[in-house]
Design an enzyme around this catalytic site. Structure first.
Site, PDB file in Angstrom:
ATOM      1  N   ARG A  22     -26.572  29.002 -40.194  1.00  0.00           N
ATOM      2  CA  ARG A  22     -26.422  30.080 -41.173  1.00  0.00           C
ATOM      3  C   ARG A  22     -27.437  29.955 -42.304  1.00  0.00           C
ATOM      4  NH1 ARG A  22     -22.568  33.040 -39.211  1.00  0.00           N
ATOM      5  NH2 ARG A  22     -20.863  32.080 -38.053  1.00  0.00           N
TER       6      ARG A  22
ATOM      7  N   HIS B 120     -30.217  26.981 -29.390  1.00  0.00           N
ATOM      8  CA  HIS B 120     -29.682  28.252 -29.891  1.00  0.00           C
ATOM      9  C   HIS B 120     -30.316  28.547 -31.243  1.00  0.00           C
ATOM     10  CE1 HIS B 120     -27.005  31.543 -30.766  1.00  0.00           C
ATOM     11  NE2 HIS B 120     -26.224  31.292 -29.729  1.00  0.00           N
TER      12      HIS B 120
ATOM     13  N   TYR C 286     -27.851  32.047 -36.464  1.00  0.00           N
ATOM     14  CA  TYR C 286     -27.225  33.369 -36.518  1.00  0.00           C
ATOM     15  C   TYR C 286     -27.891  34.284 -37.537  1.00  0.00           C
ATOM     16  CZ  TYR C 286     -23.332  31.192 -33.962  1.00  0.00           C
ATOM     17  OH  TYR C 286     -22.560  30.547 -33.031  1.00  0.00           O
TER      18      TYR C 286
ATOM     19  N   HIS D  90     -29.409  35.756 -30.277  1.00  0.00           N
ATOM     20  CA  HIS D  90     -28.711  37.035 -30.326  1.00  0.00           C
ATOM     21  C   HIS D  90     -29.753  38.102 -30.640  1.00  0.00           C
ATOM     22  CE1 HIS D  90     -24.583  35.060 -31.494  1.00  0.00           C
ATOM     23  NE2 HIS D  90     -25.077  34.604 -30.354  1.00  0.00           N
TER      24      HIS D  90
ATOM     25  N   GLU E  52     -29.088  37.007 -25.264  1.00  0.00           N
ATOM     26  CA  GLU E  52     -27.668  36.797 -25.000  1.00  0.00           C
ATOM     27  C   GLU E  52     -26.925  38.127 -24.887  1.00  0.00           C
ATOM     28  OE1 GLU E  52     -23.795  34.464 -26.874  1.00  0.00           O
ATOM     29  OE2 GLU E  52     -25.817  33.858 -27.438  1.00  0.00           O
TER      30      GLU E  52
ATOM     31  N   ASP F 247     -22.620  35.528 -21.693  1.00  0.00           N
ATOM     32  CA  ASP F 247     -21.473  34.952 -22.387  1.00  0.00           C
ATOM     33  C   ASP F 247     -20.204  35.634 -21.860  1.00  0.00           C
ATOM     34  OD1 ASP F 247     -19.350  34.773 -24.467  1.00  0.00           O
ATOM     35  OD2 ASP F 247     -20.882  33.689 -25.596  1.00  0.00           O
TER      36      ASP F 247
ATOM     37  N   HIS G  97     -18.248  37.541 -24.515  1.00  0.00           N
ATOM     38  CA  HIS G  97     -18.969  38.725 -24.985  1.00  0.00           C
ATOM     39  C   HIS G  97     -18.920  39.867 -23.971  1.00  0.00           C
ATOM     40  CE1 HIS G  97     -21.666  36.223 -27.942  1.00  0.00           C
ATOM     41  NE2 HIS G  97     -20.373  36.154 -28.218  1.00  0.00           N
TER      42      HIS G  97
ATOM     43  N   HIS H 177     -22.734  31.088 -21.060  1.00  0.00           N
ATOM     44  CA  HIS H 177     -21.841  30.602 -22.109  1.00  0.00           C
ATOM     45  C   HIS H 177     -20.426  30.825 -21.602  1.00  0.00           C
ATOM     46  CE1 HIS H 177     -24.774  31.060 -25.756  1.00  0.00           C
ATOM     47  NE2 HIS H 177     -24.888  29.892 -25.152  1.00  0.00           N
TER      48      HIS H 177
ATOM     49  N   ASP I  13     -15.679  39.792 -30.296  1.00  0.00           N
ATOM     50  CA  ASP I  13     -16.433  38.534 -30.283  1.00  0.00           C
ATOM     51  C   ASP I  13     -15.697  37.395 -30.988  1.00  0.00           C
ATOM     52  OD1 ASP I  13     -18.288  36.518 -30.094  1.00  0.00           O
ATOM     53  OD2 ASP I  13     -19.749  37.405 -31.450  1.00  0.00           O
TER      54      ASP I  13
ATOM     55  N   HIS J  19     -14.184  33.799 -29.765  1.00  0.00           N
ATOM     56  CA  HIS J  19     -14.046  32.865 -28.656  1.00  0.00           C
ATOM     57  C   HIS J  19     -12.703  32.150 -28.715  1.00  0.00           C
ATOM     58  CE1 HIS J  19     -18.725  32.381 -28.285  1.00  0.00           C
ATOM     59  NE2 HIS J  19     -18.330  33.634 -28.386  1.00  0.00           N
TER      60      HIS J  19
ATOM     61  N   GLU K 284     -18.744  27.078 -25.645  1.00  0.00           N
ATOM     62  CA  GLU K 284     -18.802  27.357 -27.086  1.00  0.00           C
ATOM     63  C   GLU K 284     -17.389  27.656 -27.604  1.00  0.00           C
ATOM     64  OE1 GLU K 284     -22.974  29.595 -27.951  1.00  0.00           O
ATOM     65  OE2 GLU K 284     -21.391  30.798 -27.050  1.00  0.00           O
TER      66      GLU K 284
END
Length: 285
Positions: A38, A68, A71, A108, A143, A177, A180, A212, A225, A227, A257
């Protein structure tokens, strides 16, 4: 066929520590953030740590790492400063990934922030065309997204539209994913064959490079979204095991994840290994 399976690990202690953690929980691969997920800060690469990791990985059969992106990236933004941050961060990440040749880099696609998906798609492809290099060994993965807000990549068609605009096609792929796509409206519980056939028709299964593996807190088509641990969500253990063992998925590396600590990941990795062993023992799909 050997199952390549792992989970997301903290990169705080470096690559050797991640490799040792993976081995401890029964994993033979792992995913990690290239930098603060982040934020923007990245650890300096320690060549000696990488050397020791590669030696350890060779001894323990660990491979096919998935990095990855943070975000905070939004290559589709209407704000040019935000896009510049995405451009610089991804270019830097790809240079750093060359310390681990043959790995994959997942991101993403971004949010079009009200400009419309078509504009967002063009902007994402534009950045990819600026940062990809013919000589790189890292494959960049788009993704599949749940379709929350103005996310780009909510459908197979949107991902295909990005891929079609990228010049160095051989350096691109897709990470699917499970949470997703389920949240996005693709019914992998009741119509897995149909979903994979649609993926093949729209994108091509040759572009599918990684999975994922996540359960979903929300029902089919919810675009949320969120998980969930395997078997504790709306997809369920049976459907996830069926997905894992599908002939069109079997050879792909799988990355968890789920909202777990290491002991939880160890249990889920053991579950996926058992699911594969049972399928191979019975010879069923």
């Amino acid at each position: 066929m050997m199952l390549r399976v792992g989970c997301h690990l903290s990169s705080a202690g470096g690559f050797l520590k991640m490799g040792k953690t993976a081995a401890k929980i029964g994993a033979n691969t792992f995913q990690f953030f290239t930098r603060n997920p982040r934020g923007s800060r990245a650890r300096e690469i320690d060549p000696e740590d990488v050397r020791k990791y590669l030696e350890f990985a060779g001894e323990h059969g660990i491979g096919q790492l998935l990095a990855h992106a943070p975000y905070t990236l939004n290559a589709a933004s209407s704000d040019e400063h935000v896009r510049e941050f995405a451009r610089e961060t991804m270019a830097d990440d790809l240079k750093r990934m060359e310390y681990l040749p043959g790995s994959m880099y997942n991101f993403h696609p971004g949010s079009h922030t009200g400009q419309g998906a078509e504009t967002g798609i063009k902007k994402i492809a534009e950045i990819l065309n600026e940062i990809l290099r013919p000589e790189q060994s890292t494959r960049v993965l788009l993704e599949t997204m749940a379709g929350k807000g103005s996310e780009v990549g909510r459908s197979f068609e949107e991902l295909r539209a990005i891929l079609d605009r990228v010049e160095l096609q051989e350096h691109m792929g897709v990470c699917l994913d499970t949470c997703h796509v389920f949240d996005g409206g693709y019914d992998i519980v009741e119509d897995l064959d149909g979903v994979l056939e649609e993926f093949d028709a729209v994108i091509g299964l040759d572009r599918l490079c990684a999975v994922h593996m996540n359960d979903s807190k929300n029902p089919l088509g919810s675009h949320k979204d969120r998980h969930e641990k395997l078997g504790m969500g709306q997809i369920g253990e049976e459907a996830l095991a069926r997905f894992l063992n599908h002939p069109k998925i079997k050879g792909l590396p799988v990355y968890l994840e789920t909202p777990n600590e290491l002991d939880g990941y160890a249990k889920e990795i053991a579950f996926l290994k058992r699911a594969r062993q049972m399928q191979e023992a019975t010879g069923s799909n």
